[in-house]
Design a protein around this motif. Structure first.
Motif, PDB file in Angstrom:
ATOM      1  N   HIS A  62      81.661 -53.179-112.324  1.00 19.92           N
ATOM      2  CA  HIS A  62      82.006 -52.364-111.163  1.00 19.92           C
ATOM      3  C   HIS A  62      80.902 -51.402-110.738  1.00 19.92           C
ATOM      4  O   HIS A  62      81.080 -50.667-109.769  1.00 19.92           O
ATOM      5  CB  HIS A  62      83.291 -51.590-111.428  1.00 19.92           C
ATOM      6  CG  HIS A  62      84.470 -52.469-111.737  1.00 19.92           C
ATOM      7  ND1 HIS A  62      84.687 -53.683-111.134  1.00 19.92           N
ATOM      8  CD2 HIS A  62      85.496 -52.321-112.598  1.00 19.92           C
ATOM      9  CE1 HIS A  62      85.781 -54.240-111.610  1.00 19.92           C
ATOM     10  NE2 HIS A  62      86.298 -53.436-112.502  1.00 19.92           N
ATOM     11  N   LEU A  63      79.793 -51.404-111.452  1.00 22.19           N
ATOM     12  CA  LEU A  63      78.691 -50.519-111.103  1.00 22.19           C
ATOM     13  C   LEU A  63      77.787 -51.174-110.075  1.00 22.19           C
ATOM     14  O   LEU A  63      77.488 -52.359-110.160  1.00 22.19           O
ATOM     15  CB  LEU A  63      77.847 -50.195-112.343  1.00 22.19           C
ATOM     16  CG  LEU A  63      78.483 -49.292-113.391  1.00 22.19           C
ATOM     17  CD1 LEU A  63      77.543 -49.149-114.577  1.00 22.19           C
ATOM     18  CD2 LEU A  63      78.803 -47.927-112.823  1.00 22.19           C
ATOM     19  N   ALA A  64      77.362 -50.381-109.125  1.00 26.72           N
ATOM     20  CA  ALA A  64      76.380 -50.872-108.162  1.00 26.72           C
ATOM     21  C   ALA A  64      75.006 -50.693-108.797  1.00 26.72           C
ATOM     22  O   ALA A  64      74.644 -49.601-109.218  1.00 26.72           O
ATOM     23  CB  ALA A  64      76.482 -50.080-106.870  1.00 26.72           C
ATOM     24  N   MET A  65      74.277 -51.784-108.914  1.00 35.83           N
ATOM     25  CA  MET A  65      72.944 -51.722-109.493  1.00 35.83           C
ATOM     26  C   MET A  65      72.063 -52.779-108.845  1.00 35.83           C
ATOM     27  O   MET A  65      72.580 -53.739-108.268  1.00 35.83           O
ATOM     28  CB  MET A  65      73.002 -51.907-111.009  1.00 35.83           C
ATOM     29  CG  MET A  65      73.479 -53.278-111.479  1.00 35.83           C
ATOM     30  SD  MET A  65      73.548 -53.445-113.257  1.00 35.83           S
ATOM     31  CE  MET A  65      75.081 -52.617-113.630  1.00 35.83           C
ATOM     32  N   PRO A  66      70.762 -52.588-108.942  1.00 32.08           N
ATOM     33  CA  PRO A  66      69.863 -53.589-108.366  1.00 32.08           C
ATOM     34  C   PRO A  66      70.125 -54.966-108.972  1.00 32.08           C
ATOM     35  O   PRO A  66      70.394 -55.090-110.167  1.00 32.08           O
ATOM     36  CB  PRO A  66      68.467 -53.077-108.743  1.00 32.08           C
ATOM     37  CG  PRO A  66      68.649 -51.626-109.057  1.00 32.08           C
ATOM     38  CD  PRO A  66      70.057 -51.483-109.560  1.00 32.08           C
ATOM     39  N   SER A  67      70.059 -55.994-108.161  1.00 33.30           N
ATOM     40  CA  SER A  67      70.372 -57.342-108.634  1.00 33.30           C
ATOM     41  C   SER A  67      69.438 -57.801-109.742  1.00 33.30           C
ATOM     42  O   SER A  67      69.857 -58.529-110.638  1.00 33.30           O
ATOM     43  CB  SER A  67      70.354 -58.342-107.479  1.00 33.30           C
ATOM     44  OG  SER A  67      69.072 -58.363-106.884  1.00 33.30           O
ATOM     45  N   ASP A  68      68.159 -57.356-109.720  1.00 32.95           N
ATOM     46  CA  ASP A  68      67.252 -57.768-110.796  1.00 32.95           C
ATOM     47  C   ASP A  68      67.643 -57.139-112.124  1.00 32.95           C
ATOM     48  O   ASP A  68      67.521 -57.762-113.178  1.00 32.95           O
ATOM     49  CB  ASP A  68      65.794 -57.467-110.443  1.00 32.95           C
ATOM     50  CG  ASP A  68      65.524 -55.986-110.237  1.00 32.95           C
ATOM     51  OD1 ASP A  68      66.421 -55.269-109.755  1.00 32.95           O
ATOM     52  OD2 ASP A  68      64.401 -55.552-110.554  1.00 32.95           O
ATOM     53  N   LEU A  69      68.168 -55.919-112.100  1.00 33.00           N
ATOM     54  CA  LEU A  69      68.649 -55.284-113.330  1.00 33.00           C
ATOM     55  C   LEU A  69      69.875 -56.014-113.852  1.00 33.00           C
ATOM     56  O   LEU A  69      69.981 -56.291-115.050  1.00 33.00           O
ATOM     57  CB  LEU A  69      68.970 -53.806-113.097  1.00 33.00           C
ATOM     58  CG  LEU A  69      69.543 -53.051-114.294  1.00 33.00           C
ATOM     59  CD1 LEU A  69      68.587 -53.101-115.482  1.00 33.00           C
ATOM     60  CD2 LEU A  69      69.843 -51.612-113.901  1.00 33.00           C
ATOM     61  N   LEU A  70      70.789 -56.356-112.968  1.00 31.94           N
ATOM     62  CA  LEU A  70      71.983 -57.102-113.361  1.00 31.94           C
ATOM     63  C   LEU A  70      71.595 -58.445-113.975  1.00 31.94           C
ATOM     64  O   LEU A  70      72.146 -58.852-115.000  1.00 31.94           O
ATOM     65  CB  LEU A  70      72.912 -57.307-112.167  1.00 31.94           C
ATOM     66  CG  LEU A  70      74.238 -57.981-112.444  1.00 31.94           C
ATOM     67  CD1 LEU A  70      75.037 -57.223-113.493  1.00 31.94           C
ATOM     68  CD2 LEU A  70      75.047 -58.096-111.161  1.00 31.94           C
ATOM     69  N   ALA A  71      70.610 -59.112-113.401  1.00 30.99           N
ATOM     70  CA  ALA A  71      70.153 -60.397-113.935  1.00 30.99           C
ATOM     71  C   ALA A  71      69.570 -60.218-115.334  1.00 30.99           C
ATOM     72  O   ALA A  71      69.825 -61.044-116.227  1.00 30.99           O
ATOM     73  CB  ALA A  71      69.124 -61.014-113.003  1.00 30.99           C
ATOM     74  N   LYS A  72      68.824 -59.140-115.560  1.00 30.40           N
ATOM     75  CA  LYS A  72      68.250 -58.878-116.885  1.00 30.40           C
ATOM     76  C   LYS A  72      69.349 -58.614-117.914  1.00 30.40           C
ATOM     77  O   LYS A  72      69.285 -59.086-119.038  1.00 30.40           O
ATOM     78  CB  LYS A  72      67.296 -57.691-116.829  1.00 30.40           C
ATOM     79  CG  LYS A  72      65.998 -57.993-116.138  1.00 30.40           C
ATOM     80  CD  LYS A  72      65.118 -56.750-116.082  1.00 30.40           C
ATOM     81  CE  LYS A  72      63.845 -57.007-115.306  1.00 30.40           C
ATOM     82  NZ  LYS A  72      62.997 -55.809-115.225  1.00 30.40           N
TER      83      LYS A  72
END
Length: 85
Positions: A62-72
């Motif tokens: 549910h956290l908004a975060m940069p997509s590259d961070l989420l991918a990592k």
């Protein structure tokens, strides 16, 4: 397994994080699982720690975060073998 090969509560507790992360060898995973099936105190600790991990995973969803961070983060979780639910 014979009782001689069973893990003590202390041994299981020291391996619980690695068990949750699926970082133990198959034989050791089985030994911890066997103990958890027969020890109510250790099973309760396992359920608690597992629920904490699941709670963190749910919050991350549910956290908004940069997509590259989420991918990592997802790649790191996948490496441990503990895929998010």
């Amino acid at each position: 397994m014979t009782p001689m090969h069973r893990l003590s509560c202390e041994e299981v507790f020291s391996r619980l994080d690695d068990y949750l992360d699926r970082e133990l060898k198959a034989e050791e995973m089985a030994r911890v699982r066997e103990h958890l099936e027969t020890c109510a105190a250790c099973a309760a600790e396992y359920r608690f720690e597992s629920s904490v991990i699941q709670g963190v995973r749910n919050k991350l969803e549910h956290l908004a975060m940069p997509s590259d961070l989420l991918a990592k983060i997802r790649a790191s979780i996948a490496e441990t073998g503990a895929a998010p639910a």
